[in-house]
Design a protein around this motif. Structure first.
Motif, short mmCIF file in Angstrom:
data_model
loop_
_atom_site.label_atom_id
_atom_site.label_comp_id
_atom_site.label_asym_id
_atom_site.label_seq_id
_atom_site.Cartn_x
_atom_site.Cartn_y
_atom_site.Cartn_z
N TRP A 15 0.81 -1.22 0.00
CA TRP A 15 0.00 0.00 0.00
C TRP A 15 0.85 1.27 0.00
O TRP A 15 0.40 2.32 -0.46
CB TRP A 15 -0.93 0.01 1.21
CG TRP A 15 -0.30 -0.41 2.49
CD1 TRP A 15 -0.32 -1.66 3.06
CD2 TRP A 15 0.50 0.40 3.37
NE1 TRP A 15 0.39 -1.67 4.23
CE2 TRP A 15 0.91 -0.42 4.46
CE3 TRP A 15 0.90 1.74 3.37
CZ2 TRP A 15 1.71 0.04 5.50
CZ3 TRP A 15 1.69 2.21 4.42
CH2 TRP A 15 2.09 1.37 5.46
N TRP A 16 2.07 1.21 0.52
CA TRP A 16 2.91 2.42 0.56
C TRP A 16 3.16 2.95 -0.84
O TRP A 16 3.28 4.16 -1.05
CB TRP A 16 4.25 2.09 1.25
CG TRP A 16 5.13 3.29 1.43
CD1 TRP A 16 5.06 4.23 2.43
CD2 TRP A 16 6.23 3.69 0.61
NE1 TRP A 16 6.05 5.19 2.27
CE2 TRP A 16 6.77 4.87 1.16
CE3 TRP A 16 6.81 3.17 -0.55
CZ2 TRP A 16 7.87 5.55 0.60
CZ3 TRP A 16 7.89 3.82 -1.12
CH2 TRP A 16 8.41 5.01 -0.55
N TYR A 17 3.20 2.06 -1.81
CA TYR A 17 3.52 2.44 -3.19
C TYR A 17 2.32 2.92 -3.99
O TYR A 17 2.45 3.17 -5.19
CB TYR A 17 4.13 1.24 -3.92
CG TYR A 17 5.61 1.05 -3.70
CD1 TYR A 17 6.55 1.92 -4.25
CD2 TYR A 17 6.09 -0.03 -2.96
CE1 TYR A 17 7.90 1.74 -4.08
CE2 TYR A 17 7.44 -0.22 -2.77
CZ TYR A 17 8.35 0.66 -3.34
OH TYR A 17 9.71 0.47 -3.16
N ARG A 18 1.15 3.05 -3.38
CA ARG A 18 -0.05 3.32 -4.16
C ARG A 18 0.08 4.48 -5.15
O ARG A 18 -0.31 4.34 -6.32
CB ARG A 18 -1.24 3.54 -3.22
CG ARG A 18 -2.57 3.86 -3.94
CD ARG A 18 -2.97 2.79 -4.95
NE ARG A 18 -3.24 1.51 -4.32
CZ ARG A 18 -4.43 1.19 -3.78
NH1 ARG A 18 -5.42 2.06 -3.80
NH2 ARG A 18 -4.60 0.01 -3.24
N PRO A 19 0.60 5.66 -4.75
CA PRO A 19 0.72 6.73 -5.75
C PRO A 19 1.60 6.35 -6.94
O PRO A 19 1.28 6.69 -8.09
CB PRO A 19 1.34 7.89 -4.95
CG PRO A 19 0.95 7.61 -3.53
CD PRO A 19 1.00 6.12 -3.40
N ILE A 208 7.48 8.60 -1.40
CA ILE A 208 6.24 8.39 -2.12
C ILE A 208 5.23 9.50 -1.85
O ILE A 208 4.37 9.80 -2.69
CB ILE A 208 5.63 7.02 -1.77
CG1 ILE A 208 4.69 6.54 -2.88
CG2 ILE A 208 4.91 7.02 -0.44
CD1 ILE A 208 5.39 6.12 -4.13
N HIS A 209 5.33 10.15 -0.68
CA HIS A 209 4.42 11.23 -0.34
C HIS A 209 5.06 12.60 -0.47
O HIS A 209 4.37 13.59 -0.72
CB HIS A 209 3.89 11.02 1.09
CG HIS A 209 3.08 9.79 1.24
ND1 HIS A 209 3.51 8.68 1.95
CD2 HIS A 209 1.87 9.45 0.73
CE1 HIS A 209 2.60 7.74 1.88
NE2 HIS A 209 1.59 8.17 1.16
N GLU A 210 6.37 12.67 -0.29
CA GLU A 210 7.05 13.97 -0.35
C GLU A 210 7.52 14.34 -1.76
O GLU A 210 7.71 15.52 -2.05
CB GLU A 210 8.24 13.97 0.60
CG GLU A 210 7.83 13.81 2.07
CD GLU A 210 9.01 13.96 3.00
OE1 GLU A 210 9.79 14.91 2.83
OE2 GLU A 210 9.15 13.12 3.92
#
Length: 224
Positions: A15-19, A208-210
């Motif tokens: 799920w961490w890789y979703r983007p 992944i978010h930054e």
């Protein structure tokens, strides 16, 4: 169309890789984000026997079961330990390696051996809190889905024969704002190595978010 296999870091699942997964699929690529044994939704499989070899086998089994070749293998953080083991054992299936602020071990190195003293203490404290079988994710800055992680995977040295050197497309992403980063020596070792394409991004470890757009662009370029 390229094929991507995504290996998460410590405490995190697919799920961490979703983007990144969504971006790669939108660009028409085939993507396999993985959760390693003993972590996240596979946490019920965690026990003292789960180690780095287990996680390497997780990826190798996916490559074999799905009959994947010409794979762009992406690993974040601890996932770099796994990438190196997979590339050494199945270089014929790998087209490119993308280490996203990740470990790039040499033969005989473990994650524990590579990290600085700050992280050595965190590993040891986490192992003690988990009764010697897990590292506990207790940092409130982590995604709430972050879970325990098999301790043995951090302490087991990786065995590399050099076969992975056959994978010549190698990319490293360095996060410049990762506080107390245990990966500075890795970055220093690779940034002037002509065998590597190295990117430095002004962000923290949670790429992944930054830095989702930059991460996606680098991954797409690695597939070209």
């Amino acid at each position: 169309m390229a094929t991507f296999v995504l290996v998460p870091g410590m405490l995190h699942g697919a799920w961490w890789y979703r983007p990144l997964t969504d971006g790669l699929r939108a660009a028409g690529h085939e993507v396999y984000p993985l959760t390693l044994t003993g972590v996240s939704e596979r946490g019920h499989l965690n026990n003292g026997a789960v180690n780095l070899d287990t996680h390497i086998q997780d990826v190798l089994a996916t490559l074999e079961a799905e009959r994947l070749t010409d794979v762009v293998l992406v690993g974040h953080s601890y996932g770099g330990m796994v990438l190196s083991g997979v590339a050494d054992r199945a270089p014929e299936r790998i087209a490119a390696l993308v280490y996203a602020d990740a470990f790039v071990p040499r033969d005989g190195e473990s994650a524990y051996r590579i990290v600085n003293d700050v992280w050595k203490q965190r590993y040891l404290a986490g192992a003690a809190a988990g009764g010697g079988t897990t590292v506990v994710g207790s940092n409130p800055a982590l995604d709430p889905r972050a879970s325990v992680h098999p301790t043995a995977s951090l302490f087991q040295p990786v065995a590399l024969t050099g076969a992975g050197e056959a994978v010549t497309r190698r990319v490293y992403i360095h996060a410049e704002r990762f506080e107390d980063s245990p990966l500075l020596e890795t970055y220093d070792r690779l940034r002037d190595d002509p065998a590597w394409t190295v990117h430095a991004l002004p962000v923290g470890h949670d790429l992944i978010h930054e830095a989702p757009e930059e991460f996606l662009k680098i991954a797409l370029t690695a597939a070209e």
